[in-house]
Design a protein around this motif. Structure first.
Motif, PDB file in Angstrom:
ATOM      1  N   VAL A  50     -28.834   4.115  21.789  1.00 12.51           N
ATOM      2  CA  VAL A  50     -28.785   4.016  20.330  1.00 12.51           C
ATOM      3  C   VAL A  50     -30.124   4.416  19.724  1.00 12.51           C
ATOM      4  N   GLY A  51     -31.216   3.972  20.322  1.00 11.25           N
ATOM      5  CA  GLY A  51     -32.540   4.351  19.822  1.00 11.25           C
ATOM      6  C   GLY A  51     -32.799   5.838  19.943  1.00 11.25           C
ATOM      7  N   THR A  52     -32.329   6.453  21.021  1.00 11.76           N
ATOM      8  CA  THR A  52     -32.504   7.894  21.186  1.00 11.76           C
ATOM      9  C   THR A  52     -31.710   8.662  20.144  1.00 11.76           C
ATOM     10  N   LEU A  53     -30.477   8.243  19.889  1.00 11.51           N
ATOM     11  CA  LEU A  53     -29.670   8.915  18.872  1.00 11.51           C
ATOM     12  C   LEU A  53     -30.275   8.753  17.479  1.00 11.51           C
ATOM     13  N   ALA A  54     -30.808   7.568  17.197  1.00  8.18           N
ATOM     14  CA  ALA A  54     -31.452   7.355  15.895  1.00  8.18           C
ATOM     15  C   ALA A  54     -32.717   8.184  15.764  1.00  8.18           C
ATOM     16  N   ALA A  55     -33.512   8.226  16.814  1.00  5.83           N
ATOM     17  CA  ALA A  55     -34.746   9.010  16.767  1.00  5.83           C
ATOM     18  C   ALA A  55     -34.450  10.501  16.680  1.00  5.83           C
ATOM     19  N   TYR A  56     -33.382  10.955  17.307  1.00  9.32           N
ATOM     20  CA  TYR A  56     -33.022  12.375  17.254  1.00  9.32           C
ATOM     21  C   TYR A  56     -32.659  12.792  15.835  1.00  9.32           C
ATOM     22  N   THR A  57     -31.988  11.896  15.118  1.00 12.79           N
ATOM     23  CA  THR A  57     -31.624  12.245  13.745  1.00 12.79           C
ATOM     24  C   THR A  57     -32.811  12.132  12.790  1.00 12.79           C
ATOM     25  N   PRO A  60     -37.894  15.506  13.744  1.00  9.77           N
ATOM     26  CA  PRO A  60     -37.497  16.918  13.697  1.00  9.77           C
ATOM     27  C   PRO A  60     -37.655  17.654  15.033  1.00  9.77           C
ATOM     28  N   LEU A  61     -37.205  17.070  16.121  1.00  2.00           N
ATOM     29  CA  LEU A  61     -37.294  17.752  17.408  1.00  2.00           C
ATOM     30  C   LEU A  61     -36.456  19.019  17.431  1.00  2.00           C
ATOM     31  N   HIS A  62     -35.303  18.972  16.794  1.00  2.00           N
ATOM     32  CA  HIS A  62     -34.433  20.137  16.814  1.00  2.00           C
ATOM     33  C   HIS A  62     -35.026  21.294  16.013  1.00  2.00           C
ATOM     34  N   ARG A  63     -35.859  20.993  15.026  1.00  2.00           N
ATOM     35  CA  ARG A  63     -36.515  22.063  14.280  1.00  2.00           C
ATOM     36  C   ARG A  63     -37.735  22.585  15.014  1.00  2.00           C
ATOM     37  N   ALA A  64     -38.466  21.707  15.670  1.00  2.00           N
ATOM     38  CA  ALA A  64     -39.698  22.114  16.350  1.00  2.00           C
ATOM     39  C   ALA A  64     -39.415  22.877  17.639  1.00  2.00           C
ATOM     40  N   LEU A  65     -38.368  22.483  18.362  1.00  2.00           N
ATOM     41  CA  LEU A  65     -38.086  23.087  19.664  1.00  2.00           C
ATOM     42  C   LEU A  65     -36.942  24.083  19.636  1.00  2.00           C
ATOM     43  N   VAL A  67     -32.793  24.720  17.914  1.00  2.00           N
ATOM     44  CA  VAL A  67     -31.552  23.965  17.738  1.00  2.00           C
ATOM     45  C   VAL A  67     -30.960  23.538  19.078  1.00  2.00           C
ATOM     46  N   HIS A  68     -31.095  24.362  20.097  1.00  2.00           N
ATOM     47  CA  HIS A  68     -30.431  24.064  21.369  1.00  2.00           C
ATOM     48  C   HIS A  68     -31.293  23.276  22.347  1.00  2.00           C
ATOM     49  N   ASP A  69     -32.553  23.071  22.051  1.00  2.00           N
ATOM     50  CA  ASP A  69     -33.431  22.393  23.008  1.00  2.00           C
ATOM     51  C   ASP A  69     -33.801  20.970  22.611  1.00  2.00           C
ATOM     52  N   GLY A  70     -33.608  20.589  21.386  1.00  2.00           N
ATOM     53  CA  GLY A  70     -33.984  19.249  20.941  1.00  2.00           C
ATOM     54  C   GLY A  70     -33.212  18.150  21.639  1.00  2.00           C
ATOM     55  N   TRP A  71     -31.923  18.369  21.847  1.00  2.00           N
ATOM     56  CA  TRP A  71     -31.114  17.348  22.507  1.00  2.00           C
ATOM     57  C   TRP A  71     -31.506  17.192  23.968  1.00  2.00           C
ATOM     58  N   ARG A  72     -31.994  18.265  24.587  1.00  2.00           N
ATOM     59  CA  ARG A  72     -32.408  18.167  25.987  1.00  2.00           C
ATOM     60  C   ARG A  72     -33.642  17.290  26.137  1.00  2.00           C
ATOM     61  N   VAL A  73     -34.562  17.419  25.198  1.00  2.00           N
ATOM     62  CA  VAL A  73     -35.761  16.581  25.235  1.00  2.00           C
ATOM     63  C   VAL A  73     -35.382  15.124  25.007  1.00  2.00           C
ATOM     64  N   GLY A  74     -34.505  14.877  24.040  1.00  2.00           N
ATOM     65  CA  GLY A  74     -34.041  13.508  23.788  1.00  2.00           C
ATOM     66  C   GLY A  74     -33.318  12.916  24.979  1.00  2.00           C
ATOM     67  N   ALA A  75     -32.495  13.712  25.637  1.00  2.00           N
ATOM     68  CA  ALA A  75     -31.766  13.232  26.812  1.00  2.00           C
ATOM     69  C   ALA A  75     -32.712  12.933  27.968  1.00  2.00           C
TER      70      ALA A  75
END
Length: 82
Positions: A50-57, A60-65, A67-75
């Protein structure tokens, strides 16, 4: 090592070894012996997800890395804590 035999063992025999080891385990005994420790693990794992999903939203990891790489870092970061 790089060998076709090692590749065959790692691809086929090692994944079969895990279920074979679990066939001998008594899951009722595992649940009763672990008690509150298993509950604490599940609570921590769910909280991490839950914390990872909240932090992902929020972050701005998806903007910095990209669109396709932000979720990999979060995972990867979530898997490290579970």
């Amino acid at each position: 090592f790089s060998s076709p035999i090692y590749d065959m063992i790692n691809r086929s025999l090692v994944p079969l070894a895990i279920p074979l080891l679990l066939f001998d385990s008594d899951l009722r005994r595992v649940l009763t012996d672990t008690g509150t420790l298993l509950l604490a693990f599940f609570l921590g794992a769910i909280s991490t997800i839950v914390g990872t999903l909240a932090a992902y939203t929020i972050l701005p990891l998806h903007r910095a890395l990209g669109v396709h790489d932000g979720w990999r870092v979060g995972a990867a970061l979530a898997a490290r804590h579970i």
